[in-house]
Design an enzyme around this catalytic site. Structure first.
Site, PDB file in Angstrom:
ATOM      1  N   ASP A  51       0.880  -1.156   0.000  1.00 43.49           N
ATOM      2  CA  ASP A  51       0.000   0.000   0.000  1.00 43.49           C
ATOM      3  C   ASP A  51       0.927   1.217   0.000  1.00 43.49           C
ATOM      4  O   ASP A  51       2.083   1.125   0.404  1.00 43.49           O
ATOM      5  CB  ASP A  51      -0.889  -0.027   1.247  1.00 43.49           C
ATOM      6  CG  ASP A  51      -1.800   1.181   1.322  1.00 43.49           C
ATOM      7  OD1 ASP A  51      -2.382   1.548   0.284  1.00 43.49           O
ATOM      8  OD2 ASP A  51      -1.921   1.759   2.420  1.00 43.49           O
ATOM      9  N   ASP A 106       0.066   5.011   1.014  1.00 45.13           N
ATOM     10  CA  ASP A 106      -0.075   5.930   2.148  1.00 45.13           C
ATOM     11  C   ASP A 106      -0.115   5.176   3.469  1.00 45.13           C
ATOM     12  O   ASP A 106      -0.923   4.282   3.658  1.00 45.13           O
ATOM     13  CB  ASP A 106      -1.352   6.763   1.971  1.00 45.13           C
ATOM     14  CG  ASP A 106      -1.368   7.480   0.624  1.00 45.13           C
ATOM     15  OD1 ASP A 106      -0.355   8.091   0.273  1.00 45.13           O
ATOM     16  OD2 ASP A 106      -2.400   7.402  -0.078  1.00 45.13           O
TER      17      ASP A 106
END
Length: 182
Positions: free
Chosen positions: A12, A14
């Site tokens: 991922d 952020d």
């Protein structure tokens, strides 16, 4: 001739690669290049993963593009910054919101399916590292070993993950341990 399968680390963005902006306990993506800050030890972590033969692939939802909070041109500049500073092989982005009902917004499997096909990835020998329930649910749907980085956000928590860690570097240390055991 059959092309050899590769292994990947699906990351991922952020909260895993860069700092999220936390508002009322919930994480948000940076909307300006100046706010995009790579987290401590991320470069070192990605270098180690490359050394072990993994493809480092970012899989990220960026609905702020569709909502008009960030221009596509800024997102492209952020991606360029990521690729220039970090050992990242590819970046897959869903710019949709939940209401679009697309097949690429995590926890749906579209982005990983695209990466799997392009890079000839063996999902059984790959990992996903994320900090939100959507990341972990995606890993569960595809039976990918996963690391949950618990940032204690005020939102739904994932229920089923292989490892719980505080950051990417802790996940990499566990992967290194697993590699040495095999």
């Amino acid at each position: 001739m059959v092309k050899k399968k590769t292994r990947a680390i699906f990351l991922d963005r952020d909260g895993v690669i860069n700092k999220s902006k936390i508002i009322k306990g919930k994480p948000y993506a940076p909307r300006k290049i100046k706010d995009f800050k790579i987290l401590k030890n991320v470069d070192k972590s990605l270098f180690i993963l490359k050394k072990y033969g993994f493809k480092n692939i970012i899989i990220t939802n960026q609905p702020d593009v569709k909502k008009g909070f960030i221009k596509n041109s800024i997102l492209k500049k952020i991606n360029k910054k990521i690729k220039s500073k970090l050992k990242i092989d590819d970046i897959y982005i869903c710019k949709h919101t939940d209401s679009d009902k697309c097949n690429c917004r995590k926890p749906k499997i579209g982005l990983i399916k695209k990466a799997k096909k392009k890079w000839n990835i063996d999902l059984t020998k790959s990992y996903l590292i994320g900090d939100r329930w959507r990341d972990i649910l995606l890993a569960n749907k595809l039976n990918i070993n996963c690391f949950y980085i618990d940032k204690n956000y005020k939102e739904r928590k994932p229920k089923k993950f292989n490892y719980k860690v505080n950051n990417l570097y802790e996940a990499v240390k566990e992967i290194k341990h697993n590699e040495k055991s095999n």
